[in-house]
Design an enzyme around this catalytic site. Structure first.
Site, PDB file in Angstrom:
ATOM      1  N   MET A 110      -5.426  -4.534  -7.759  1.00  0.00           N
ATOM      2  CA  MET A 110      -5.722  -5.972  -8.035  1.00  0.00           C
ATOM      3  C   MET A 110      -6.859  -6.260  -7.123  1.00  0.00           C
ATOM      4  SD  MET A 110      -1.703  -7.513  -7.679  1.00  0.00           S
ATOM      5  CE  MET A 110      -1.380  -6.452  -6.195  1.00  0.00           C
ATOM      6  N   GLY A 198      -6.217  -8.779  -2.123  1.00  0.00           N
ATOM      7  CA  GLY A 198      -6.822  -7.667  -2.637  1.00  0.00           C
ATOM      8  C   GLY A 198      -5.624  -6.545  -2.293  1.00  0.00           C
ATOM      9  N   SER A 199      -5.129  -5.787  -3.309  1.00  0.00           N
ATOM     10  CA  SER A 199      -4.193  -4.879  -2.936  1.00  0.00           C
ATOM     11  C   SER A 199      -3.765  -3.924  -4.210  1.00  0.00           C
ATOM     12  CB  SER A 199      -2.920  -5.608  -2.456  1.00  0.00           C
ATOM     13  OG  SER A 199      -2.524  -6.626  -3.260  1.00  0.00           O
ATOM     14  N   ARG A 200      -2.738  -3.375  -4.141  1.00  0.00           N
ATOM     15  CA  ARG A 200      -2.278  -2.398  -5.231  1.00  0.00           C
ATOM     16  C   ARG A 200      -0.797  -2.400  -5.359  1.00  0.00           C
ATOM     17  NH1 ARG A 200      -4.356   3.749  -4.385  1.00  0.00           N
ATOM     18  NH2 ARG A 200      -2.261   4.997  -5.501  1.00  0.00           N
TER      19      ARG A 200
END
Length: 230
Positions: A110, A198-200
């Protein structure tokens, strides 16, 4: 388990962004007022307002919280994308924390411009919820899945298949929020959690699962079917 009635799509701001948006607006407004009152030239005021206004709009976009409802009534065997973003990994890996076997890992990255709410990828019962402290490598790096701060949610589907959904912090993300509670029923359409800035999200699926997406594909949380279980 009974699926709830489908509703129309709506968009609102996520509650996780309330403090950030309110305090951010107060600070921006205060600085803008000081520039307006105590600096003769209005150029700094207009420059500051334009720049911070743009940044503030980006943050508002980040904290969007669309109310989405999966269109198909029968979700048996379906695995739905837990997040908006881009598919960055589809590969077999050794999962040695919960399953101790080979699994297919699907990772969705993301960016700052994606919605960062996370949805449950399957219907079922929450078996395990665990938070692990760690580093803050860039979220798209392979080592981020194990070394970064992350939260794990293991879900058992009605058919008895265990699925691991892992929220991963990135270089910017510093807070993972997980709503899943051990022992509770969970459903596609419900929020699993939220990751700030911001990440996953990784999903670990059994070998033999039919993968329905490809590398680089854009996904819509609670909308894109990423796999079909055997």
């Amino acid at each position: 388990m009974i699926k709830k009635i489908k509703k129309l799509k709506k968009i609102r701001l996520h509650r996780e962004g309330t403090d950030t948006l309110v305090y951010g607006f107060i600070v921006i407004a205060a600085i803008a007022l000081l520039l307006w009152r105590f600096i003769d030239s209005k150029v700094p005021f207009w420059c500051f307002t334009a720049i911070m206004g743009t940044v503030y709009c980006i943050v508002i976009n980040f904290f969007r919280c669309p109310i989405r409802f999966f269109p198909e009534e029968d979700t048996t065997g379906l695995v739905v994308a837990p997040a908006d973003g881009r598919v960055v990994v589809i590969e077999e890996v050794d999962e040695d924390v919960y399953f101790h076997e080979r699994r297919i890992m699907v990772s969705i990255f993301m960016s700052l411009f994606n919605v960062h709410a996370n949805w449950f990828p399957v219907d079922g019962k929450v078996k395990t919820v665990a938070h692990h402290d760690g580093n803050f490598h860039k979220a798209w790096l392979p080592k981020a899945s194990e070394e970064n701060e992350h939260a794990d949610v293991v879900i058992t589907t009605p058919e008895g298949t265990d699925i691991l959904c892992r929220q991963i912090a990135g270089a910017v993300a510093r807070r993972i929020v997980t709503y899943a509670k051990q022992g509770e029923d969970c459903y596609i359409d419900e929020h699993l959690g939220f990751i700030k800035f911001g990440s996953r999200v990784d999903v670990y699926l059994p070998l033999g699962t039919e993968i329905c997406i490809k590398m680089g594909q854009l996904t819509t949380g609670n909308g894109t079917i990423i796999a079909k279980l055997k």
